[in-house]
Design a protein around this motif. Structure first.
Motif, short mmCIF file in Angstrom:
data_model
loop_
_atom_site.label_atom_id
_atom_site.label_comp_id
_atom_site.label_asym_id
_atom_site.label_seq_id
_atom_site.Cartn_x
_atom_site.Cartn_y
_atom_site.Cartn_z
N ASP A 60 0.81 -1.22 0.00
CA ASP A 60 0.00 0.00 0.00
C ASP A 60 0.85 1.27 0.00
OD1 ASP A 60 0.96 0.22 2.62
OD2 ASP A 60 -0.99 -0.08 3.56
N GLY A 61 2.18 1.13 -0.03
CA GLY A 61 3.08 2.28 -0.10
C GLY A 61 3.57 2.78 1.25
N HIS A 62 3.01 2.29 2.33
CA HIS A 62 3.44 2.71 3.66
C HIS A 62 4.68 1.93 4.09
CE1 HIS A 62 -0.81 4.06 3.82
NE2 HIS A 62 -0.24 5.09 4.41
N TYR A 63 5.56 2.62 4.80
CA TYR A 63 6.76 1.97 5.33
C TYR A 63 6.49 1.52 6.76
CZ TYR A 63 9.61 3.47 1.41
OH TYR A 63 10.13 3.64 0.15
N ARG A 64 7.01 0.33 7.08
CA ARG A 64 6.89 -0.21 8.43
C ARG A 64 8.23 -0.77 8.85
NH1 ARG A 64 1.91 -0.99 10.67
NH2 ARG A 64 2.59 -2.88 11.76
N TRP A 65 8.52 -0.67 10.13
CA TRP A 65 9.77 -1.22 10.66
C TRP A 65 9.73 -2.75 10.64
CZ3 TRP A 65 13.98 1.53 11.33
CH2 TRP A 65 13.87 2.90 11.52
N ALA A 66 10.87 -3.33 10.30
CA ALA A 66 11.00 -4.78 10.25
C ALA A 66 12.39 -5.19 10.72
CB ALA A 66 10.76 -5.29 8.84
N ILE A 67 12.47 -6.37 11.28
CA ILE A 67 13.76 -6.97 11.64
C ILE A 67 14.02 -8.09 10.64
CG2 ILE A 67 15.00 -8.39 13.31
CD1 ILE A 67 13.72 -6.82 15.52
N ASP A 68 15.18 -8.02 10.03
CA ASP A 68 15.61 -9.02 9.05
C ASP A 68 16.78 -9.78 9.67
OD1 ASP A 68 16.24 -10.45 6.76
OD2 ASP A 68 16.29 -8.69 5.45
N THR A 69 16.62 -11.09 9.81
CA THR A 69 17.63 -11.92 10.45
C THR A 69 17.90 -13.15 9.60
OG1 THR A 69 16.77 -11.23 12.60
CG2 THR A 69 18.19 -13.15 12.59
N GLY A 70 19.17 -13.46 9.43
CA GLY A 70 19.53 -14.64 8.64
C GLY A 70 20.70 -15.39 9.25
N MET A 71 20.78 -16.65 8.86
CA MET A 71 21.87 -17.52 9.31
C MET A 71 22.53 -18.17 8.09
SD MET A 71 22.00 -17.35 12.60
CE MET A 71 23.00 -18.77 13.04
N PRO A 72 23.85 -18.37 8.16
CA PRO A 72 24.52 -19.06 7.06
C PRO A 72 24.07 -20.52 7.00
CG PRO A 72 26.05 -18.67 8.87
CD PRO A 72 24.76 -18.01 9.23
N ARG A 73 24.05 -21.05 5.81
CA ARG A 73 23.72 -22.47 5.64
C ARG A 73 24.86 -23.12 4.86
NH1 ARG A 73 21.04 -23.33 0.63
NH2 ARG A 73 20.77 -21.35 -0.43
N PHE A 74 25.13 -24.35 5.22
CA PHE A 74 26.26 -25.09 4.65
C PHE A 74 25.80 -26.46 4.18
CE2 PHE A 74 27.87 -22.09 7.76
CZ PHE A 74 28.92 -21.50 7.08
N SER A 75 26.46 -26.96 3.17
CA SER A 75 26.16 -28.30 2.66
C SER A 75 26.72 -29.34 3.64
CB SER A 75 26.80 -28.51 1.28
OG SER A 75 28.22 -28.55 1.41
N ALA A 76 26.40 -30.59 3.40
CA ALA A 76 26.89 -31.68 4.25
C ALA A 76 28.41 -31.72 4.26
CB ALA A 76 26.32 -33.01 3.78
N SER A 77 29.03 -31.26 3.16
CA SER A 77 30.50 -31.27 3.08
C SER A 77 31.11 -29.98 3.63
CB SER A 77 30.94 -31.47 1.63
OG SER A 77 30.49 -30.39 0.83
N GLY A 78 30.26 -29.07 4.15
CA GLY A 78 30.76 -27.84 4.76
C GLY A 78 30.88 -26.66 3.83
N GLU A 79 30.41 -26.80 2.61
CA GLU A 79 30.49 -25.70 1.64
C GLU A 79 29.38 -24.67 1.90
OE1 GLU A 79 30.26 -25.05 -3.18
OE2 GLU A 79 30.68 -27.04 -2.39
N PHE A 80 29.76 -23.40 1.92
CA PHE A 80 28.80 -22.32 2.15
C PHE A 80 27.81 -22.28 0.99
CE2 PHE A 80 27.81 -17.66 1.72
CZ PHE A 80 27.01 -17.56 2.85
N GLU A 81 26.52 -22.28 1.33
CA GLU A 81 25.46 -22.27 0.31
C GLU A 81 24.65 -20.98 0.30
OE1 GLU A 81 23.31 -25.90 1.17
OE2 GLU A 81 24.49 -26.95 -0.35
N GLY A 82 24.96 -20.06 1.20
CA GLY A 82 24.23 -18.80 1.27
C GLY A 82 23.61 -18.62 2.65
N LEU A 83 22.65 -17.73 2.72
CA LEU A 83 21.96 -17.45 3.98
C LEU A 83 20.49 -17.83 3.85
CD1 LEU A 83 23.31 -13.83 4.69
CD2 LEU A 83 24.15 -15.95 5.68
#
Length: 133
Positions: free
Chosen positions: A77-100
């Motif tokens: 609707d065009g109005h701004y509202r406060w938000a909290i954005d939280t993320g955690m890293p994720r890794f494959s079974a072999s330990g490779e970083f896959e993003g958040l």
């Protein structure tokens, strides 16, 4: 399943580009998938908050570390509202970083109450001006 969660959920690739947003994001912001993917989500962040939010997000991605940011997001609707954005890293079974993977939660009423309390606290700490006689 993620579309029924009462939160906006997102997933990124190792470079930090958004590859998934649940339906809650699209309903809340009015963005289309084409608009939101990659770094398009930043277009819904308030102009005063966007640069810092994006920088913090990219820094967390580069460090493969948790992400936490408070900013204003524009609703459909065009109005701004406060938000909290939280993320955690994720890794494959072999330990490779896959993003958040993370969530965006609307905390607008909480933020407004906090701001009102801060104003009241400042007012109460300010000495009252006494009339001179």
């Amino acid at each position: 399943m993620t579309d029924s969660v009462p939160a906006m959920i997102w997933v990124t690739d190792p470079a930090g580009f958004c590859t998934y947003l649940n339906q809650q994001w699209y309903d809340y912001t009015g963005q289309t998938e084409a608009e939101a993917m990659g770094m398009g989500w930043v277009d819904r962040v308030h102009p005063d908050d966007a640069e810092a939010a994006k920088a913090a997000f990219l820094d967390s991605t580069a460090r493969q570390a948790p992400f936490h940011c408070l900013y204003r997001v524009r609703r459909a609707d065009g109005h701004y509202r406060w938000a909290i954005d939280t993320g955690m890293p994720r890794f494959s079974a072999s330990g490779e970083f896959e993003g958040l993977v993370g969530t965006v939660i609307d905390v607008h009423e909480q933020k407004l109450a906090e701001q009102a309390l801060q104003r009241l606290t400042r007012k109460l700490r300010t000495p009252a001006t006494r009339p001179r006689g």
